[in-house]
Design an enzyme around this catalytic site. Structure first.
Site, PDB file in Angstrom:
ATOM      1  N   HIS A 111     -13.911  22.043  -0.960  1.00  0.00           N
ATOM      2  CA  HIS A 111     -13.176  20.917  -0.311  1.00  0.00           C
ATOM      3  C   HIS A 111     -14.286  20.513   0.655  1.00  0.00           C
ATOM      4  O   HIS A 111     -14.166  19.949   1.344  1.00  0.00           O
ATOM      5  CB  HIS A 111     -12.697  21.725   0.729  1.00  0.00           C
ATOM      6  CG  HIS A 111     -11.508  22.491   0.467  1.00  0.00           C
ATOM      7  ND1 HIS A 111      -9.957  23.061   0.889  1.00  0.00           N
ATOM      8  CD2 HIS A 111     -10.961  23.093  -0.438  1.00  0.00           C
ATOM      9  CE1 HIS A 111      -9.367  23.337   0.735  1.00  0.00           C
ATOM     10  NE2 HIS A 111      -9.962  23.598  -0.598  1.00  0.00           N
ATOM     11  N   GLU A 114      -3.982  23.885  -5.766  1.00  0.00           N
ATOM     12  CA  GLU A 114      -3.894  25.149  -4.510  1.00  0.00           C
ATOM     13  C   GLU A 114      -3.417  25.346  -3.147  1.00  0.00           C
ATOM     14  O   GLU A 114      -2.803  26.454  -3.577  1.00  0.00           O
ATOM     15  CB  GLU A 114      -4.979  25.548  -5.403  1.00  0.00           C
ATOM     16  CG  GLU A 114      -6.562  25.437  -4.414  1.00  0.00           C
ATOM     17  CD  GLU A 114      -7.624  26.409  -4.193  1.00  0.00           C
ATOM     18  OE1 GLU A 114      -6.896  28.224  -4.521  1.00  0.00           O
ATOM     19  OE2 GLU A 114      -8.294  26.114  -3.478  1.00  0.00           O
ATOM     20  N   ASN A 115      -3.937  24.297  -2.560  1.00  0.00           N
ATOM     21  CA  ASN A 115      -3.877  24.159  -1.377  1.00  0.00           C
ATOM     22  C   ASN A 115      -2.826  23.171  -0.469  1.00  0.00           C
ATOM     23  O   ASN A 115      -2.302  22.694   0.318  1.00  0.00           O
ATOM     24  CB  ASN A 115      -4.757  23.781  -0.089  1.00  0.00           C
ATOM     25  CG  ASN A 115      -5.796  24.753  -0.572  1.00  0.00           C
ATOM     26  OD1 ASN A 115      -7.329  24.353  -1.439  1.00  0.00           O
ATOM     27  ND2 ASN A 115      -6.195  26.006  -0.927  1.00  0.00           N
ATOM     28  N   ASN A 140      -7.239  29.951  -6.568  1.00  0.00           N
ATOM     29  CA  ASN A 140      -7.521  31.673  -6.050  1.00  0.00           C
ATOM     30  C   ASN A 140      -6.816  31.360  -4.775  1.00  0.00           C
ATOM     31  O   ASN A 140      -6.258  32.363  -4.597  1.00  0.00           O
ATOM     32  CB  ASN A 140      -8.943  32.125  -4.937  1.00  0.00           C
ATOM     33  CG  ASN A 140      -8.915  30.842  -3.431  1.00  0.00           C
ATOM     34  OD1 ASN A 140      -9.889  29.504  -4.141  1.00  0.00           O
ATOM     35  ND2 ASN A 140      -8.684  31.386  -2.301  1.00  0.00           N
ATOM     36  N   HIS A 141      -5.907  30.573  -4.518  1.00  0.00           N
ATOM     37  CA  HIS A 141      -4.133  30.595  -3.489  1.00  0.00           C
ATOM     38  C   HIS A 141      -3.104  30.167  -4.389  1.00  0.00           C
ATOM     39  O   HIS A 141      -1.836  29.641  -4.003  1.00  0.00           O
ATOM     40  CB  HIS A 141      -4.500  29.117  -2.404  1.00  0.00           C
ATOM     41  CG  HIS A 141      -5.130  29.540  -1.997  1.00  0.00           C
ATOM     42  ND1 HIS A 141      -5.888  30.646  -0.527  1.00  0.00           N
ATOM     43  CD2 HIS A 141      -6.967  28.996  -1.008  1.00  0.00           C
ATOM     44  CE1 HIS A 141      -6.119  30.214   0.325  1.00  0.00           C
ATOM     45  NE2 HIS A 141      -7.077  29.997  -0.489  1.00  0.00           N
ATOM     46  N   HIS A 171     -13.331  26.957 -11.306  1.00  0.00           N
ATOM     47  CA  HIS A 171     -12.707  26.930  -9.492  1.00  0.00           C
ATOM     48  C   HIS A 171     -13.553  28.187  -8.286  1.00  0.00           C
ATOM     49  O   HIS A 171     -13.707  28.789  -9.093  1.00  0.00           O
ATOM     50  CB  HIS A 171     -11.355  26.807  -9.106  1.00  0.00           C
ATOM     51  CG  HIS A 171     -10.933  27.188  -8.005  1.00  0.00           C
ATOM     52  ND1 HIS A 171     -10.084  25.675  -7.423  1.00  0.00           N
ATOM     53  CD2 HIS A 171     -10.071  27.687  -7.040  1.00  0.00           C
ATOM     54  CE1 HIS A 171     -10.124  25.469  -5.556  1.00  0.00           C
ATOM     55  NE2 HIS A 171      -9.980  27.189  -5.632  1.00  0.00           N
ATOM     56  N   ASP A 218      -9.010  19.409  -4.521  1.00  0.00           N
ATOM     57  CA  ASP A 218      -7.690  20.480  -3.714  1.00  0.00           C
ATOM     58  C   ASP A 218      -7.033  19.793  -2.489  1.00  0.00           C
ATOM     59  O   ASP A 218      -7.345  19.376  -1.944  1.00  0.00           O
ATOM     60  CB  ASP A 218      -8.271  21.417  -3.468  1.00  0.00           C
ATOM     61  CG  ASP A 218      -9.372  22.581  -4.117  1.00  0.00           C
ATOM     62  OD1 ASP A 218      -9.656  21.604  -4.251  1.00  0.00           O
ATOM     63  OD2 ASP A 218      -9.169  23.545  -3.932  1.00  0.00           O
TER      64      ASP A 218
HETATM   65 FE   LIG Z   1      -8.520  24.768  -2.531  1.00  0.00          FE
HETATM   66 FE   LIG Z   2      -9.986  27.945  -3.659  1.00  0.00          FE
END
Ligand SMILES: [Fe+2]
Ligand SMILES: [Fe+2]
Length: 273
Positions: free
Chosen positions: A180, A39-40, A67-68, A153, A8
């Site tokens: 992470h 995603e981040n 999820n982001h 994920h 990520d």
């Molecule tokens: Fe993440």
């Molecule tokens: Fe995530």
């Protein structure tokens, strides 16, 4: 093939680590395919089209999400035209974008990249195991794809390991993202699938999961809502996993952790140098 997966990207430090270091790594290690979880990438929350383009230009062949995925609402729209941006495949039918993509690399290899969201300690989507079956059945290893990369994920290492063994022999790489935090259990499973529970993040490790430390610490101490979480702002490191595949089988021959940059024990695949 030489595959590199990076975890990520968190905020500007993660983007900077990727844009500054990946082009040289691609050349030095003669990488065939690079997949990165993004995603981040936008301040810790989701991805914008400009950032997506920046990561692809730095040398990513595909970007996965989690999820982001939709934190930046524009992703709901531009994912429809960006075929190299892959969202979790186990979203309910009708979700925008694609849960898998057969990505053609610069050398003409075809890599199936898919992304799945775990269901333990997370907002549960459809069954990720069934979604993996479905996507791999569409583009089986060897018959259609030269390599199959699965980004699971998820929060729970049990769910990630179970998926790794479930897909052993059918995927080139099953790799976890989302926590992470890089794990040290990278290995080739008995059936030839490379596996790692979590790739870690590309970001500033002098942080709590890539975010400035003060607000997370305050929330643990006071248990009250406070200010927004913000991405940390120090120098970022790259964290991920290197996989050498067998061109005949499409399965993994060798694996090695990749950790380059501040705050982490450095690691790189000696077998490519
Ligand atoms: Fe993440
Ligand atoms: Fe995530």
């Amino acid at each position: 093939m030489r595959l590199l997966f990076l975890g990520d990207i968190v905020g500007r430090p993660g983007r900077k680590a990727v844009t500054e270091r990946l082009p040289a790594l691609r050349e030095r290690w003669c990488l065939d395919c690079v997949v990165i979880n993004g995603e981040n990438a936008a301040g810790g929350f989701g991805i914008t089209e400009a950032i997506c383009d920046e990561i692809l230009a730095a040398g990513a062949d595909a970007i996965t999400l989690g999820n982001h995925a939709w934190d930046q609402r524009e992703a709901l729209v531009f994912i429809e035209r960006q075929t190299r941006l892959i969202r979790p495949a186990n979203y309910p039918p009708g979700a925008p974008g694609r849960g898998a993509g057969l990505i053609e690399t610069a050398k003409g290899n075809r890599v199936l990249v898919t992304n799945l969201l775990g269901r333990i300690f997370m907002d549960a989507l459809d069954d990720p195991f069934a979604a993996a079956d479905r996507e791999i059945a569409r583009c089986p290893l060897r018959e259609v794809a030269d390599a199959v990369v699965v980004d699971i994920h998820a929060e729970a290492t049990s769910e990630k390991q179970a998926l790794g063994y479930y897909l052993d022999g059918r995927a080139t790489l099953v790799i976890g993202t989302h926590t992470h935090v890089p794990t040290s259990d990278g290995r080739v499973l008995p059936g030839g699938t490379a596996f790692l529970s979590d790739a870690g993040m590309c970001g500033d490790y002098d942080s709590v999961l890539g975010m400035h430390k003060d607000e997370p610490i305050r929330r643990f101490l006071q248990k009250t809502p406070g200010s927004r979480l913000e991405a940390a702002s120090g120098e970022g490191a790259l964290s991920g996993f290197a996989v050498q595949t067998d061109d005949c089988t499409g399965l993994a021959l060798r694996v090695a952790p990749v950790r380059i940059g501040p705050h982490l024990e450095q690691a790189s695949p000696g077998f490519w140098d």
